[in-house]
Scaffold this motif. Structure first.
Motif, PDB file in Angstrom:
ATOM      1  N   ALA A  27       0.841  -1.199   0.000  1.00  0.00           N
ATOM      2  CA  ALA A  27       0.000   0.000   0.000  1.00  0.00           C
ATOM      3  C   ALA A  27       0.874   1.247   0.000  1.00  0.00           C
ATOM      4  N   HIS A  28       0.377   2.307  -0.607  1.00  0.00           N
ATOM      5  CA  HIS A  28       1.139   3.551  -0.577  1.00  0.00           C
ATOM      6  C   HIS A  28       0.807   4.346   0.688  1.00  0.00           C
ATOM      7  N   ALA A  29       1.764   5.143   1.110  1.00  0.00           N
ATOM      8  CA  ALA A  29       1.563   6.034   2.251  1.00  0.00           C
ATOM      9  C   ALA A  29       0.939   7.335   1.753  1.00  0.00           C
ATOM     10  N   GLU A  30       0.253   8.033   2.630  1.00  0.00           N
ATOM     11  CA  GLU A  30      -0.240   9.370   2.319  1.00  0.00           C
ATOM     12  C   GLU A  30       0.297  10.325   3.366  1.00  0.00           C
ATOM     13  N   TYR A  31       0.728  11.500   2.901  1.00  0.00           N
ATOM     14  CA  TYR A  31       1.332  12.482   3.788  1.00  0.00           C
ATOM     15  C   TYR A  31       0.949  13.861   3.279  1.00  0.00           C
ATOM     16  N   ALA A  32       0.611  14.758   4.180  1.00  0.00           N
ATOM     17  CA  ALA A  32       0.231  16.126   3.796  1.00  0.00           C
ATOM     18  C   ALA A  32       1.485  16.969   3.672  1.00  0.00           C
ATOM     19  N   GLY A  33       2.062  16.987   2.489  1.00  0.00           N
ATOM     20  CA  GLY A  33       3.282  17.743   2.239  1.00  0.00           C
ATOM     21  C   GLY A  33       4.396  16.845   1.755  1.00  0.00           C
ATOM     22  N   ASN A  34       5.573  17.424   1.613  1.00  0.00           N
ATOM     23  CA  ASN A  34       6.745  16.708   1.150  1.00  0.00           C
ATOM     24  C   ASN A  34       7.172  15.695   2.216  1.00  0.00           C
ATOM     25  N   PRO A  35       7.229  14.398   1.907  1.00  0.00           N
ATOM     26  CA  PRO A  35       7.545  13.394   2.926  1.00  0.00           C
ATOM     27  C   PRO A  35       8.973  13.472   3.454  1.00  0.00           C
ATOM     28  N   THR A  36       9.872  14.158   2.732  1.00  0.00           N
ATOM     29  CA  THR A  36      11.256  14.252   3.221  1.00  0.00           C
ATOM     30  C   THR A  36      11.335  15.060   4.506  1.00  0.00           C
ATOM     31  N   ASN A  37      10.270  15.756   4.864  1.00  0.00           N
ATOM     32  CA  ASN A  37      10.265  16.549   6.093  1.00  0.00           C
ATOM     33  C   ASN A  37      10.199  15.674   7.340  1.00  0.00           C
ATOM     34  N   ASN A  38       9.389  14.626   7.345  1.00  0.00           N
ATOM     35  CA  ASN A  38       9.187  13.855   8.573  1.00  0.00           C
ATOM     36  C   ASN A  38       8.782  12.402   8.391  1.00  0.00           C
ATOM     37  N   LEU A  39       8.563  11.933   7.197  1.00  0.00           N
ATOM     38  CA  LEU A  39       8.044  10.577   7.013  1.00  0.00           C
ATOM     39  C   LEU A  39       9.180   9.607   6.701  1.00  0.00           C
ATOM     40  N   THR A  40       9.363   8.613   7.558  1.00  0.00           N
ATOM     41  CA  THR A  40      10.393   7.597   7.346  1.00  0.00           C
ATOM     42  C   THR A  40       9.784   6.426   6.585  1.00  0.00           C
TER      43      THR A  40
END
Length: 72
Positions: A27-40
């Motif tokens: 499954a793909h992740a969803e993130y509000a904004g650029n994931p390089t900010n906080n999503l590992t």
């Protein structure tokens, strides 16, 4: 069709069963904004949809800084 992680959890629950991790990995992740900010990312090759800018990213490693945009 790609399914996001939240939908997988909704359909199959969060119970610990043999293929739970495999389903979430697909499954793909969803993130509000650029994931390089906080999503590992969970693994190299993980897909992420930036729901704010409608951009798509793919990870090339397992650090938050290792996302690359591949579609806008």
């Amino acid at each position: 069709m790609s399914m996001n992680e939240a939908k997988v959890k909704q359909l199959f629950g969060t119970a610990d069963f043999a293929n739970n991790d495999a389903l979430l990995a697909m499954a793909h992740a969803e993130y509000a904004g650029n994931p390089t900010n906080n999503l590992t990312p969970t693994h190299a090759g993980k897909i992420c949809h930036d729901t704010t800018n409608d951009d798509w990213y793919i990870s090339h490693g397992t650090a938050a800084s290792e996302w690359k945009i591949f579609a806008t």
